[in-house]
Design an enzyme around this catalytic site. Structure first.
Site, PDB file in Angstrom:
ATOM      1  N   ASP A   1       0.937  -1.338   0.787  1.00  0.00           N
ATOM      2  CA  ASP A   1       0.173  -0.593  -0.125  1.00  0.00           C
ATOM      3  C   ASP A   1       0.935   1.179   0.025  1.00  0.00           C
ATOM      4  O   ASP A   1       2.301   1.375   0.843  1.00  0.00           O
ATOM      5  CB  ASP A   1      -0.757   0.191   0.999  1.00  0.00           C
ATOM      6  CG  ASP A   1      -1.939   1.060   1.378  1.00  0.00           C
ATOM      7  OD1 ASP A   1      -2.137   1.403  -0.399  1.00  0.00           O
ATOM      8  OD2 ASP A   1      -2.383   1.397   2.058  1.00  0.00           O
ATOM      9  N   SER A   2       0.295   2.694  -0.902  1.00  0.00           N
ATOM     10  CA  SER A   2       1.420   3.569  -0.365  1.00  0.00           C
ATOM     11  C   SER A   2       1.483   4.041   0.919  1.00  0.00           C
ATOM     12  O   SER A   2       2.696   5.046   1.779  1.00  0.00           O
ATOM     13  CB  SER A   2       0.160   3.970  -1.238  1.00  0.00           C
ATOM     14  OG  SER A   2      -1.434   4.216  -0.180  1.00  0.00           O
TER      15      SER A   2
ATOM     16  N   GLY B   1      -2.980   9.511  -3.963  1.00  0.00           N
ATOM     17  CA  GLY B   1      -4.374   9.429  -4.555  1.00  0.00           C
ATOM     18  C   GLY B   1      -4.250  11.388  -5.327  1.00  0.00           C
ATOM     19  O   GLY B   1      -4.569  10.966  -6.146  1.00  0.00           O
TER      20      GLY B   1
ATOM     21  N   GLU C   1      -6.224  10.705   8.074  1.00  0.00           N
ATOM     22  CA  GLU C   1      -4.846  10.372   8.276  1.00  0.00           C
ATOM     23  C   GLU C   1      -4.202  10.745   9.581  1.00  0.00           C
ATOM     24  O   GLU C   1      -3.207  11.420  11.050  1.00  0.00           O
ATOM     25  CB  GLU C   1      -3.761  10.782   7.624  1.00  0.00           C
ATOM     26  CG  GLU C   1      -3.936   9.586   6.295  1.00  0.00           C
ATOM     27  CD  GLU C   1      -2.284   8.937   6.534  1.00  0.00           C
ATOM     28  OE1 GLU C   1      -1.176   9.059   6.753  1.00  0.00           O
ATOM     29  OE2 GLU C   1      -2.563   8.198   5.427  1.00  0.00           O
TER      30      GLU C   1
ATOM     31  N   CYS D   1     -11.035   2.900  -1.666  1.00  0.00           N
ATOM     32  CA  CYS D   1      -9.434   3.300  -1.228  1.00  0.00           C
ATOM     33  C   CYS D   1      -9.784   2.532   0.766  1.00  0.00           C
ATOM     34  O   CYS D   1      -9.794   2.388   0.966  1.00  0.00           O
ATOM     35  CB  CYS D   1     -10.332   4.740  -0.916  1.00  0.00           C
ATOM     36  SG  CYS D   1      -7.879   5.510  -0.331  1.00  0.00           S
TER      37      CYS D   1
HETATM   38  N1  DGL Z   1      -3.907   4.267  -0.443  1.00  0.00           N
HETATM   39  C1  DGL Z   1      -4.609   4.972  -1.578  1.00  0.00           C
HETATM   40  C2  DGL Z   1      -5.933   4.661  -2.257  1.00  0.00           C
HETATM   41  O1  DGL Z   1      -6.172   3.078  -2.004  1.00  0.00           O
HETATM   42  C3  DGL Z   1      -4.899   5.650  -0.390  1.00  0.00           C
HETATM   43  C4  DGL Z   1      -3.904   6.875  -0.118  1.00  0.00           C
HETATM   44  C5  DGL Z   1      -3.366   7.605  -1.081  1.00  0.00           C
HETATM   45  O2  DGL Z   1      -3.393   8.585  -1.485  1.00  0.00           O
HETATM   46  O3  DGL Z   1      -2.376   7.925  -0.959  1.00  0.00           O
HETATM   47  O4  DGL Z   1      -6.421   4.886  -3.148  1.00  0.00           O
END
Ligand code: DGL
Length: 266
Positions: A7-8, A40, A155, A185
């Protein structure tokens, strides 16, 4: 070999928790790119580069497959990764995005013809949800709503102020008379209670933490070449590219129990 989950940031721990609960026997490596989160609102090329580096890291850690929990990275990067990157650099490895398993689950509900997607601006601009739905069932109409303020609020501990913003996003989708809303998301499962309250009982809310484990189970069942390579020692590693007090707190809150984060360089 292991299963990687990418994940990011740390929102992906919400789906990771469910995956590990459902399939505890496998070895997992979680990578959260906390140094560069959020993805995002970045450009497609940047997200692709970040995803490529993260996958490379996880494959080097002996992951046979990687689940990309991040919707933005799945939407913007996976097709290109499969076409350009894997064949050249990691031909025997796999990557599973989060969009297709989500869509497969939604289309099982035969009556659904109008679907709303709540997601980051990047996911919405990629238009990947409508494209993939078209492949699955041409009759389904997809309406997207970008929700740029939700990730920063979550966050930064702002969930208690989320209601009016959420209401605006959700009402925009409801104006299209959607029968279901996908929380597209990693972070939105945190808001699913508020969203379910807002939309009422007649609209189905698909939350990826509730569906991904079953889809992964099915994927592994069908993919002998992946399943047979996986070790079953039940090990877990959680890695991040930046470490702060607040990341440690999020990790614990979202995974639901204490975990040890390891700081790594990609
Ligand atoms: N993990 C991103 C998503 O599911 C959300 C957080 C981000 O913008 O990095 O789209």
């Amino acid at each position: 070999m292991k299963i990687g989950i990418f994940d990011s940031g740390l929102g992906g721990l919400l789906v990771t928790k469910r995956i590990i609960k459902e399939l505890p026997e496998y070895d997992y490596v979680y990578l959260g790119d906390t140094k560069r989160v959020p993805y995002g609102n970045r450009s497609v090329d940047t997200v692709y580069e970040f995803l490529k580096e993260s996958l490379n890291f996880l494959y080097k850690k002996n992951c046979k497959m990687v689940v990309v929990a991040c919707n933005t990275a799945s939407a913007e990067g996976i097709d290109r990764i499969r076409k350009e990157y894997l064949p050249k650099h990691w031909p025997d490895r796999k990557v599973l995005g989060i969009l297709v398993p989500t869509i497969e689950k939604v289309v099982e509900n035969k009556g659904l013809k109008r679907i709303g997607v709540l997601a980051t601006p990047g996911t919405v601009i990629s238009n990947k949800y409508p494209q993939e739905f078209r492949k699955a069932n041409k009759k389904i109409k997809v309406f997207q709503q970008e929700a740029p303020l939700l990730v920063p609020l979550i966050e930064n501990g702002g969930v208690k102020w989320v209601k009016p913003i959420l209401k605006e996003y959700v009402e925009k989708l409801m104006r299209h008379k959607v029968q279901a809303i996908i929380l597209g998301c990693t972070h939105y499962p945190i808001l699913k209670k508020e969203i379910r309250e807002l939309v009422g009982k007649d609209i189905i809310v698909f939350s990826q933490d509730e569906l991904i484990a079953q889809r992964l189970k099915k994927y592994l069942f069908n993919k002998d070449e992946v399943r047979t390579k996986l070790h079953k020692k039940g090990t877990r590693e959680f890695m991040v590219t930046d470490m702060t007090k607040s990341f440690k707190k999020h990790a614990q809150d979202w995974f639901g129990s204490k975990i040890k984060l390891k700081l790594v360089k990609l």
